[in-house]
Scaffold this motif. Structure first.
Motif, PDB file in Angstrom:
ATOM      1  N   ASN A   1       0.832  -1.218   0.000  1.00 30.61           N
ATOM      2  CA  ASN A   1       0.000   0.000   0.000  1.00 30.61           C
ATOM      3  C   ASN A   1       0.861   1.261   0.000  1.00 30.61           C
ATOM      4  O   ASN A   1       0.355   2.349   0.205  1.00 30.61           O
ATOM      5  CB  ASN A   1      -0.927   0.004   1.220  1.00 30.61           C
ATOM      6  N   LYS A   2       2.158   1.093  -0.212  1.00 33.23           N
ATOM      7  CA  LYS A   2       3.105   2.189  -0.030  1.00 33.23           C
ATOM      8  C   LYS A   2       2.753   3.430  -0.852  1.00 33.23           C
ATOM      9  O   LYS A   2       2.721   4.527  -0.350  1.00 33.23           O
ATOM     10  CB  LYS A   2       4.486   1.689  -0.432  1.00 33.23           C
ATOM     11  N   LYS A   3       2.488   3.222  -2.126  1.00 32.85           N
ATOM     12  CA  LYS A   3       2.368   4.379  -3.015  1.00 32.85           C
ATOM     13  C   LYS A   3       0.929   4.595  -3.502  1.00 32.85           C
ATOM     14  O   LYS A   3       0.437   5.722  -3.513  1.00 32.85           O
ATOM     15  CB  LYS A   3       3.293   4.135  -4.213  1.00 32.85           C
ATOM     16  N   ASP A   4       0.268   3.513  -3.896  1.00 32.89           N
ATOM     17  CA  ASP A   4      -1.002   3.639  -4.603  1.00 32.89           C
ATOM     18  C   ASP A   4      -2.161   4.036  -3.700  1.00 32.89           C
ATOM     19  O   ASP A   4      -2.233   3.637  -2.544  1.00 32.89           O
ATOM     20  CB  ASP A   4      -1.370   2.302  -5.263  1.00 32.89           C
ATOM     21  N   SER A   5      -3.096   4.774  -4.277  1.00 32.82           N
ATOM     22  CA  SER A   5      -4.383   4.999  -3.628  1.00 32.82           C
ATOM     23  C   SER A   5      -5.102   3.672  -3.506  1.00 32.82           C
ATOM     24  O   SER A   5      -4.868   2.767  -4.307  1.00 32.82           O
ATOM     25  CB  SER A   5      -5.255   5.909  -4.484  1.00 32.82           C
TER      26      SER A   5
END
Lengths: 130, 159
Positions: A37-41
């Motif tokens: 879940n680091k970057k994406d919405s």
């Protein structure tokens, strides 16, 4: 068509490291898909996972997440409302994955899930006295 | 002058680990208001979020209207409430309805197409930048900080 697809959905790089390290013990695994879940919405991530599930055409999807109540778990819970074939297990750890991958072709589905969760819990204890 | 909440946060993940384990514990929060018109209308999703909050913390899932009413009428001095919204445009709706926050924390706006990266947890498209500039014109102090222990960046220095 494979029977199971395994999805590991975690915070940061935990999923990748967990799978990689577990594979050092149980050997390389097939149909394992790792997401962070680091970057994406959440909407982007949900779409990616849905595409992955669609492509896999597996009968059962086992989705491991780390923190219950966290955003990864939330995505899993939302996906489950749309797809009965998804089983979500939170609190993913190494004992759990070792059991899961070692028994994936040995046990029937219910037994596999129960043993996976049981061994994940059993792997946590205080050695000796505090 | 409006009374303030403890933390007025823009975070597209709403209630999640960083908020509950990070902020609510650090601030000793007593109340969380999840303000989102869609979640407010979806009973199942609202319950999913509520299931993640410990019993000691009172939690409301509100739409913009109910949130503004609460903020205007129910806040006490030194109120230990966290308000969570998904995006800057929700803050504008709340302002238009009559409540002006003094400080806003941006905790996470993540990647979707056409958003540009500003911080590992902050991605914005052109209209979101405009919305943030609009909020800055209202003299709101807007800072980015995902966790209480993380470095704080003022958004005016980033956009």
């Amino acid at each position: 068509m494979s029977l199971y697809a395994t999805i590991i959905l975690t915070h940061g790089d935990l999923g990748r490291s967990l799978v990689k390290t577990t594979e050092d013990i149980v050997g390389e695994q097939k149909n394992v898909f790792i997401f962070s879940n680091k970057k994406d919405s959440l909407s982007v991530l949900t779409k990616k996972i849905m595409t992955c599930i669609g492509k896999s055409s597996a009968e059962k999807i086992i989705l491991f997440t780390d923190l219950k109540g966290g955003s990864c778990w939330h995505i899993g819970a939302m996906l489950k409302t749309q797809n009965d074939n998804i089983t979500i297990i939170s609190g993913v750890n190494m004992p759990m994955l070792v059991t899961y991958f070692s028994n994936i072709y040995e046990l029937n589905f219910d037994e596999l899930i129960r043993k996976t969760v049981h061994d994940g819990c059993r792997g946590i204890e205080i050695a000796g006295e505090i | 002058m409006n009374l303030d909440v403890q933390l007025f946060r823009i975070d597209d993940r709403l209630i999640h680990g960083q908020v509950m384990i990070g902020w609510a514990k650090y601030l000793k929060s007593e109340r969380i208001i999840l303000c989102d018109n869609e979640v407010y209308k979806n009973k199942w999703e609202a319950e999913l979020y509520l299931s993640c909050v410990p019993k000691e913390i009172e939690t409301f899932v509100f739409g913009t209207k109910q949130t503004t009413e609460y903020l205007l009428n129910k806040l006490l001095p030194n109120d230990k409430t966290i308000v969570l919204v998904k995006a800057p445009n929700v803050v504008i709706e709340i302002i238009d309805a009559g409540y002006l926050p003094r400080n806003i924390n941006i905790g996470g706006i993540h990647y979707i197409e056409k958003r540009k990266k500003y911080l590992p947890y902050l991605f914005l498209n052109d209209s979101e930048v405009k919305e943030i500039n609009y909020l800055l014109e209202k003299n709101i102090s807007i800072y980015c900080q995902d966790l209480p222990t993380s470095k704080l960046y003022y958004i005016k220095d980033l956009i």
